[in-house]
Enzyme design. Structure first.
Site, PDB file in Angstrom:
ATOM      1  N   CYS A  39      -3.902  -0.521  -3.137  1.00 45.15           N
ATOM      2  CA  CYS A  39      -4.341   0.835  -3.458  1.00 45.15           C
ATOM      3  C   CYS A  39      -3.737   1.223  -4.803  1.00 45.15           C
ATOM      4  O   CYS A  39      -2.700   0.691  -5.210  1.00 45.15           O
ATOM      5  CB  CYS A  39      -3.955   1.831  -2.366  1.00 45.15           C
ATOM      6  SG  CYS A  39      -2.217   2.242  -2.272  1.00 45.15           S
TER       7      CYS A  39
ATOM      8  N   CYS B 208       0.861  -1.180   0.000  1.00 44.81           N
ATOM      9  CA  CYS B 208       0.000   0.000   0.000  1.00 44.81           C
ATOM     10  C   CYS B 208       0.902   1.236   0.000  1.00 44.81           C
ATOM     11  O   CYS B 208       2.127   1.123   0.036  1.00 44.81           O
ATOM     12  CB  CYS B 208      -0.891  -0.036   1.240  1.00 44.81           C
ATOM     13  SG  CYS B 208      -2.350   1.026   1.131  1.00 44.81           S
TER      14      CYS B 208
ATOM     15  N   CYS C 259       4.709   0.588  -7.845  1.00 43.07           N
ATOM     16  CA  CYS C 259       5.292  -0.628  -7.278  1.00 43.07           C
ATOM     17  C   CYS C 259       6.793  -0.667  -7.588  1.00 43.07           C
ATOM     18  O   CYS C 259       7.185  -0.542  -8.752  1.00 43.07           O
ATOM     19  CB  CYS C 259       4.607  -1.856  -7.866  1.00 43.07           C
ATOM     20  SG  CYS C 259       5.117  -3.404  -7.108  1.00 43.07           S
TER      21      CYS C 259
END
Length: 145
Positions: free
Chosen positions: A82, A10, A89
């Site tokens: 999210c 997240c 990422c």
């Protein structure tokens, strides 16, 4: 049977990813080694801890940490919870199968609340959505790894 290493990612690793780690340990601790981390580390959200404890899952022993802390873990699956984490990422995590399963941000939802109970209800709704995903859909995602 070897446990699968699953990371829940997240933005701040304070709420949604922490809930997911707690539920994964609760429901699948025998087959999954769950981790949670964030693009940033915002600390543990007290409301997230409270609503998880209400549901019988204590996440107070977990800590908010950066994704770098799991860079040496051979991850089988990364689940971004999210949109910001999905879009940002870290590259070293994309070696594992990556799946995006977005959930609303409880602190953001709680800002609209008129009472503390209404704010907690936002956390409870997201907690329950994450629980349902972890309990019912995560095993299928793991079979695809």
């Amino acid at each position: 049977m070897t446990r699968k290493n699953v990371l829940f990612l997240c933005t701040g690793n304070s709420c949604r990813s922490q809930m997911a780690e707690g539920w994964a340990r609760h429901f699948h601790g025998d087959s999954i080694q769950p981790y949670s981390a964030g693009i940033e580390a915002h600390g543990m959200n007290p409301n997230a801890m409270a609503v998880m404890k209400e549901a019988g899952v204590d996440i107070s022993g977990q800590s908010s940490k950066l994704a770098d802390t799991v860079k040496d873990v051979p991850l089988d699956l990364v689940i971004t919870v999210c949109g910001h984490a999905d879009e940002n990422c870290p590259m070293f995590l994309t070696k594992a199968k990556t799946v995006h399963v977005g959930f609303d941000d409880p602190p953001k939802l709680a800002k609209e609340a008129k009472t503390e109970e209404e704010a907690l209800d936002a956390y409870r709704r997201v907690r329950d959505e994450i629980r349902d995903f972890i309990q019912n859909q995560l095993p299928e995602k793991l079979r695809e790894v």
